[in-house]
Each structure stands twice: as C-alpha cells, then as structure tokens.
Design a protein around this motif. Sequence first.
Motif, PDB file in Angstrom:
ATOM      1  N   THR A  77      44.286  37.586  43.430  1.00  0.00           N
ATOM      2  CA  THR A  77      44.687  37.180  44.788  1.00  0.00           C
ATOM      3  C   THR A  77      45.654  38.150  45.459  1.00  0.00           C
ATOM      4  OG1 THR A  77      46.453  35.804  43.855  1.00  0.00           O
ATOM      5  CG2 THR A  77      44.347  34.734  44.287  1.00  0.00           C
ATOM      6  N   ILE A  78      46.722  38.546  44.755  1.00  0.00           N
ATOM      7  CA  ILE A  78      47.811  39.273  45.397  1.00  0.00           C
ATOM      8  C   ILE A  78      47.413  40.672  45.881  1.00  0.00           C
ATOM      9  CG2 ILE A  78      50.176  40.110  45.143  1.00  0.00           C
ATOM     10  CD1 ILE A  78      49.803  37.071  45.328  1.00  0.00           C
ATOM     11  N   PRO A  79      46.712  41.507  45.090  1.00  0.00           N
ATOM     12  CA  PRO A  79      46.369  42.847  45.594  1.00  0.00           C
ATOM     13  C   PRO A  79      45.604  42.819  46.919  1.00  0.00           C
ATOM     14  CG  PRO A  79      46.016  42.754  43.240  1.00  0.00           C
ATOM     15  CD  PRO A  79      46.312  41.355  43.675  1.00  0.00           C
ATOM     16  N   LYS A  80      44.640  41.915  47.063  1.00  0.00           N
ATOM     17  CA  LYS A  80      43.891  41.821  48.314  1.00  0.00           C
ATOM     18  C   LYS A  80      44.802  41.421  49.467  1.00  0.00           C
ATOM     19  CE  LYS A  80      40.484  41.570  51.190  1.00  0.00           C
ATOM     20  NZ  LYS A  80      39.957  42.835  51.776  1.00  0.00           N
ATOM     21  N   MET A  81      45.719  40.494  49.225  1.00  0.00           N
ATOM     22  CA  MET A  81      46.645  40.083  50.275  1.00  0.00           C
ATOM     23  C   MET A  81      47.555  41.242  50.680  1.00  0.00           C
ATOM     24  SD  MET A  81      49.436  36.992  50.311  1.00  0.00           S
ATOM     25  CE  MET A  81      50.584  37.858  49.263  1.00  0.00           C
ATOM     26  N   LEU A  82      48.037  42.013  49.708  1.00  0.00           N
ATOM     27  CA  LEU A  82      48.903  43.152  50.002  1.00  0.00           C
ATOM     28  C   LEU A  82      48.158  44.224  50.795  1.00  0.00           C
ATOM     29  CD1 LEU A  82      50.779  43.538  46.588  1.00  0.00           C
ATOM     30  CD2 LEU A  82      51.662  42.539  48.700  1.00  0.00           C
ATOM     31  N   VAL A  83      46.899  44.461  50.436  1.00  0.00           N
ATOM     32  CA  VAL A  83      46.086  45.438  51.176  1.00  0.00           C
ATOM     33  C   VAL A  83      45.898  44.993  52.621  1.00  0.00           C
ATOM     34  CG1 VAL A  83      43.761  46.406  51.378  1.00  0.00           C
ATOM     35  CG2 VAL A  83      44.902  46.367  49.162  1.00  0.00           C
ATOM     36  N   ASN A  84      45.605  43.711  52.826  1.00  0.00           N
ATOM     37  CA  ASN A  84      45.419  43.196  54.184  1.00  0.00           C
ATOM     38  C   ASN A  84      46.698  43.296  55.013  1.00  0.00           C
ATOM     39  OD1 ASN A  84      42.794  42.629  53.596  1.00  0.00           O
ATOM     40  ND2 ASN A  84      42.970  40.412  53.724  1.00  0.00           N
ATOM     41  N   ILE A  85      47.840  43.007  54.399  1.00  0.00           N
ATOM     42  CA  ILE A  85      49.109  43.108  55.132  1.00  0.00           C
ATOM     43  C   ILE A  85      49.394  44.555  55.508  1.00  0.00           C
ATOM     44  CG2 ILE A  85      51.610  42.833  54.948  1.00  0.00           C
ATOM     45  CD1 ILE A  85      51.150  40.384  53.207  1.00  0.00           C
ATOM     46  N   LYS A  90      42.798  41.058  58.338  1.00  0.00           N
ATOM     47  CA  LYS A  90      42.732  39.820  57.568  1.00  0.00           C
ATOM     48  C   LYS A  90      41.326  39.499  57.073  1.00  0.00           C
ATOM     49  CE  LYS A  90      46.621  37.701  60.005  1.00  0.00           C
ATOM     50  NZ  LYS A  90      47.131  36.481  60.691  1.00  0.00           N
ATOM     51  N   ASN A  91      40.433  40.465  57.134  1.00  0.00           N
ATOM     52  CA  ASN A  91      39.048  40.177  56.792  1.00  0.00           C
ATOM     53  C   ASN A  91      38.780  40.340  55.304  1.00  0.00           C
ATOM     54  OD1 ASN A  91      39.428  43.063  57.300  1.00  0.00           O
ATOM     55  ND2 ASN A  91      37.242  43.215  56.842  1.00  0.00           N
ATOM     56  N   ILE A  92      37.774  39.621  54.833  1.00  0.00           N
ATOM     57  CA  ILE A  92      37.248  39.766  53.475  1.00  0.00           C
ATOM     58  C   ILE A  92      35.747  39.553  53.546  1.00  0.00           C
ATOM     59  CG2 ILE A  92      37.669  37.324  52.915  1.00  0.00           C
ATOM     60  CD1 ILE A  92      38.151  38.186  50.000  1.00  0.00           C
ATOM     61  N   SER A  93      34.997  40.347  52.832  1.00  0.00           N
ATOM     62  CA  SER A  93      33.535  40.239  52.897  1.00  0.00           C
ATOM     63  C   SER A  93      33.060  38.954  52.242  1.00  0.00           C
ATOM     64  CB  SER A  93      32.890  41.444  52.207  1.00  0.00           C
ATOM     65  OG  SER A  93      33.147  41.408  50.809  1.00  0.00           O
ATOM     66  N   TYR A  94      31.861  38.557  52.608  1.00  0.00           N
ATOM     67  CA  TYR A  94      31.245  37.352  52.029  1.00  0.00           C
ATOM     68  C   TYR A  94      31.133  37.493  50.517  1.00  0.00           C
ATOM     69  CZ  TYR A  94      27.481  34.020  50.945  1.00  0.00           C
ATOM     70  OH  TYR A  94      26.714  33.024  50.401  1.00  0.00           O
ATOM     71  N   ARG A  95      30.664  38.641  50.070  1.00  0.00           N
ATOM     72  CA  ARG A  95      30.519  38.871  48.627  1.00  0.00           C
ATOM     73  C   ARG A  95      31.879  38.894  47.939  1.00  0.00           C
ATOM     74  NH1 ARG A  95      26.749  43.750  46.900  1.00  0.00           N
ATOM     75  NH2 ARG A  95      25.277  42.301  47.904  1.00  0.00           N
ATOM     76  N   GLY A  96      32.849  39.575  48.581  1.00  0.00           N
ATOM     77  CA  GLY A  96      34.188  39.629  47.999  1.00  0.00           C
ATOM     78  C   GLY A  96      34.822  38.254  47.896  1.00  0.00           C
ATOM     79  N   CYS A  97      34.550  37.404  48.880  1.00  0.00           N
ATOM     80  CA  CYS A  97      35.087  36.046  48.862  1.00  0.00           C
ATOM     81  C   CYS A  97      34.500  35.246  47.703  1.00  0.00           C
ATOM     82  CB  CYS A  97      34.781  35.363  50.196  1.00  0.00           C
ATOM     83  SG  CYS A  97      35.625  33.788  50.439  1.00  0.00           S
ATOM     84  N   PHE A 178      43.867  33.449  50.343  1.00  0.00           N
ATOM     85  CA  PHE A 178      42.766  33.860  49.480  1.00  0.00           C
ATOM     86  C   PHE A 178      41.624  32.873  49.649  1.00  0.00           C
ATOM     87  CE2 PHE A 178      45.433  31.164  46.781  1.00  0.00           C
ATOM     88  CZ  PHE A 178      44.523  30.281  46.232  1.00  0.00           C
ATOM     89  N   CYS A 179      40.463  33.213  49.124  1.00  0.00           N
ATOM     90  CA  CYS A 179      39.287  32.342  49.239  1.00  0.00           C
ATOM     91  C   CYS A 179      39.392  31.227  48.201  1.00  0.00           C
ATOM     92  CB  CYS A 179      38.005  33.143  49.031  1.00  0.00           C
ATOM     93  SG  CYS A 179      37.601  34.222  50.405  1.00  0.00           S
ATOM     94  N   GLU A 180      39.533  30.023  48.666  1.00  0.00           N
ATOM     95  CA  GLU A 180      39.618  28.846  47.803  1.00  0.00           C
ATOM     96  C   GLU A 180      38.378  27.989  48.017  1.00  0.00           C
ATOM     97  OE1 GLU A 180      42.528  25.794  48.677  1.00  0.00           O
ATOM     98  OE2 GLU A 180      43.251  25.884  46.604  1.00  0.00           O
ATOM     99  N   LEU A 181      37.827  27.462  46.935  1.00  0.00           N
ATOM    100  CA  LEU A 181      36.573  26.727  47.009  1.00  0.00           C
ATOM    101  C   LEU A 181      36.649  25.556  47.989  1.00  0.00           C
ATOM    102  CD1 LEU A 181      33.699  26.204  45.976  1.00  0.00           C
ATOM    103  CD2 LEU A 181      34.697  24.888  44.096  1.00  0.00           C
TER     104      LEU A 181
END
Length: 330
Positions: A77-85, A90-97, A178-181
């Motif tokens: 979770t954290i690395p993706k959030m840090l990259v977005n900041i 704030k985007n994330i791909s469908y596959r990445g999600c 992050f992507c939560e179910l």
Amino acid sequence: MESANHTGIAEFVLLGLSDDPQLQPLFFGLFLCMYLVTLLGNLLIILAVSSDSHLHTPMYFFLSNLSFIELCLTSATIPKMLVNIQAQRKNISYRGCLIQVYFLMIFAGMDNFLLTLMAYDRFVAICQPLNYRVIMNPRLCVLLVLLSWLIMFCVSLLHILLLKRLTFSTGMVVPHFFCELSQLLKATSSDTLINIILLYVVTALLGVFPVTGILYSYSQIVSSLLRMSSSVGKSKAFSTCGSHLCVVSLFYGTGLGVHLSSARTHSSQGNMIASVMYTVVTPMLNPFIYSLRNKDVKGALGRLLSRAASCPSWITDLRTMGTSCALRQK
C-alpha cells in the motif's frame, strides 16, 4: 461515463487521505518515515531469528514469518501512495488495483493465520510441555504455514475472479488511499450479491474460527498458569504471551475498527484512519512490542547489532593486513 471492459484498460482515482495540497508534504514525510521504520524493524527481527541458534524454535519461526508478512502488507500500500503524492496524481490502473486487492487479502489473511498458530504454539508449550517438541516439530510448523499460504492464495483468487465479472466506470473514484475490496464493491454498478455473500462467508470462516482458537488457547494457558507454582515459569510465560496478546489486540482491534467504520458510516474518513492503523501502524509497532517485551529477542538483537558494529573494524584490519603484505612484497 464510458464503461470499462474487463481487460483492465480503465484507471481508478484514489482520493487519498486529504485533498489539501499543503498537507501532502507532511503526509509524504510521515508515511515515508513510518515505512522505513517498519522495514528496518521487521528485517531486524527476521535477521535476529535466523542468525541466533537459540531462537530456532517454532515460536520464533512463526514470528519471523509474521515479520515477513508485515513487510509485505505495508509494501502493498505505502509505496504506491508515496509515488502518487510525489507525482501529484491519484490514479491507479485497473490491473494494478486488482493486484493490490489480491495481495492485501493474502497478507491480511496470513497475519490472521500466523497469530492463531502462535497462540496454539504457546498453548502446547505451556499446557503440554513434555510433548512440545513432539507435537510442534519442524515439519508440522512448515506444513501449517504452507497450508495457510495455499488457503489464502485460493480465497484471494476466488475474490479476484468474481471481481473481474463486475463493470467499472473509467475514472471511477475510490474513497481510500489504496484499493480495498469493500470500496470497489460499493462503487460498481453491477450486481454484487455473489461477491458480498462470499465476502461475509470468508470473513466468518477465516475470522471467527481463528479468534475462537486464540481465545480457547489463552483460556487453557491462564488455567495452567494459575496452577503453576514456579514464579520463574510464570514470568517467562507472561513475557512471551504478553507480547503475542499485544499484537493480537492491535491486529483484531484495528481490523474490527475498519469493518465497523465501513458499516456504520457513509463517510470514508473513519474507514481510512482505521485502515492506516491496520496497514501501517500495527506492522510498525510489532517489532518494538516483541523486542521490548521479550528478553530472548532483545538479547538476539543485541548480539546481531554488536556483530554488525564489529564488521567495520574487521574490514579495517583486513585492509591494514593487505597493505602491509603489499609493502613487504615490494
């Protein structure tokens, strides 16, 4: 909005913790520090257990696996959030999600199983000490961990396969960092009845049974400790069980907070705060809990750090010897 197909072309928007641009540098610094502390603490636990022969026991085998899972849970979770900041997006791909959902479910489930296995290990060690080495043999410990991995791989894959049946809109907003179910199921326009049924069934089976096992183990442990006459034995048992109980309380307390805040409120703020505790704070605190409350782990960490501190002197000595040998040859 244009509907996304099932091949993963769409991108989702993660709202994050706040929209205030002035808070973004603060969040970046705070979560970067917490992530680095989590990595360092859990890596030290893994290195201490693997390098110290005194800790080659079932309890510390499970503890090193738990530290590895905590590393993976935070890294999902954290690395993706840090990259977005940092990139101010704030985007994330469908596959990445979907990948993020898959691994988060695996690591959260493994946390659950490992805490249960550690409670069972303490139950056998305290209530059946004469048969401990026979029951908790290395082969059984490895088999239990592998079985836990297999169960979580299959359960998470089933969730993802059902999730891929749903239709999502391009640019769909996910009110989380992050992507939560559960958030994805709320955001889709498709019928989610099967997904929700599976979610409740899995939560009941993988939540109720492990918690019941932990409660039963500790009820038997308390009963045995009350009958124990040796104060030294009681102190050692309380030391190891106390650390585990603190971690169990943090894990299930924050996990329960996530579900309650998601079920009772329509606002995502409470859910995100509980999720920060669940995915970031708990993995960061676990190494401190085990190192501060457990004398064996504290001693192993001390020996590991002393060996690491002596490495530069060894390197300096080797360089001095090499220099002197070269001078003699000349």
